[in-house]
Design an enzyme around this catalytic site. Structure first.
Site, mmCIF file in Angstrom:
data_model
loop_
_atom_site.group_PDB
_atom_site.id
_atom_site.type_symbol
_atom_site.label_atom_id
_atom_site.label_comp_id
_atom_site.label_asym_id
_atom_site.label_seq_id
_atom_site.Cartn_x
_atom_site.Cartn_y
_atom_site.Cartn_z
ATOM 1 N N LYS A 143 13.477 41.171 26.449
ATOM 2 C CA LYS A 143 13.837 40.075 27.370
ATOM 3 C C LYS A 143 11.993 39.587 27.345
ATOM 4 C CE LYS A 143 15.355 37.710 31.408
ATOM 5 N NZ LYS A 143 16.490 36.964 31.209
ATOM 6 N N ASP A 153 17.085 42.627 34.945
ATOM 7 C CA ASP A 153 17.781 42.360 33.600
ATOM 8 C C ASP A 153 17.098 43.168 32.624
ATOM 9 O OD1 ASP A 153 19.265 40.313 34.929
ATOM 10 O OD2 ASP A 153 17.990 38.753 34.187
ATOM 11 N N ALA A 168 15.227 33.470 29.261
ATOM 12 C CA ALA A 168 15.079 33.263 30.530
ATOM 13 C C ALA A 168 15.724 31.800 30.961
ATOM 14 C CB ALA A 168 13.873 33.543 31.107
#
Length: 231
Positions: A39, A53, A116
């Site tokens: 991420k 997340d 994102a």
């Protein structure tokens, strides 16, 4: 095997990108692959805690990795990445993320990268999430939040992905609005108009049920495992 990857993006924020990324990781692991998760930018977490997340991706992956590579940029306030970075006195750099990706790829067969927000969310004054996807050169999985307006959002996003000349890995529909009218017809329109395979359509799930249902609906074509390698 040299590492391959997938870039998971969405038509908007809150459309289930993490849920899809986790499902992809489990499906790839089921094929005996070493799967790393990434991420690159996360915004929104309590002091001293991981972004939720990032935590979900770490739990799903089976390749141990430095957190700084899994999540190079982490910001506490849940706002657009470039704004969060400005407030923190940081500039999000694509080369920093690309270097972290390379380290993950060196230890894994596949790296699942979750973006994102949506496809064109700004990262700094010049670059956005689409620029990052292009820099990594990964096939794209588009998560479509199924609600009113999703056809326009999905088709515009698909058009932008095509303009970047990035390969399609497929798309996933996720029902985020249980009251959405004409759900079947909208999904049919997406199937007819979006490029690439539909990997699955997730019915609406309350948040507490979503994590236990990720393996029940995703279809992972064999060719996904052998998509373009990074140079």
């Amino acid at each position: 095997m040299s590492a391959r990857g997938l870039f998971v993006t969405g038509t908007d924020t809150g459309v289930g990108k993490t849920q899809v990324a986790v499902a992809l990781i489990h499906a790839l692991r089921a094929r005996g692959l070493r799967v790393a998760a990434m991420k690159p930018v996360a915004a929104g977490h309590a002091p001293g805690e991981l972004n939720e997340d990032v935590a979900a991706l770490l739990q799903a992956a089976n390749v141990a990795a430095d957190l700084r590579d899994v999540n190079p940029y982490a910001f506490a306030e849940p706002v657009a990445p470039h704004i969060a970075a400005q407030q923190a006195g940081v500039r999000i750099e694509l080369e920093v993320i690309a270097a972290a990706y390379s380290r993950l790829a060196a230890a894994a067969d596949v790296v699942v990268v979750e973006g994102a927000g949506g496809w064109r969310v700004p990262l700094n004054a010049r670059d956005d999430m689409a620029d990052l996807a292009q820099r990594l050169g990964l096939p794209v999985v588009l998560v479509v939040g199924l609600r009113l307006g999703c056809l326009n959002h999905a088709l515009l996003t698909a058009e932008s992905i095509a303009q970047r000349q990035l390969p399609w890995a497929g798309w996933v529909g996720n029902h985020v609005d249980p009251a959405m009218a004409r759900q079947v017809e909208n999904v049919a329109a997406l199937r007819a108009r979006l490029p690439g395979s539909c990997l699955g359509v997730q019915e609406f799930l309350h948040e507490e049920l979503a994590s236990v249902a990720v393996l029940q609906w995703l279809t992972l074509p064999e060719e996904l495992v052998y998509l373009n390698s990074l140079k």
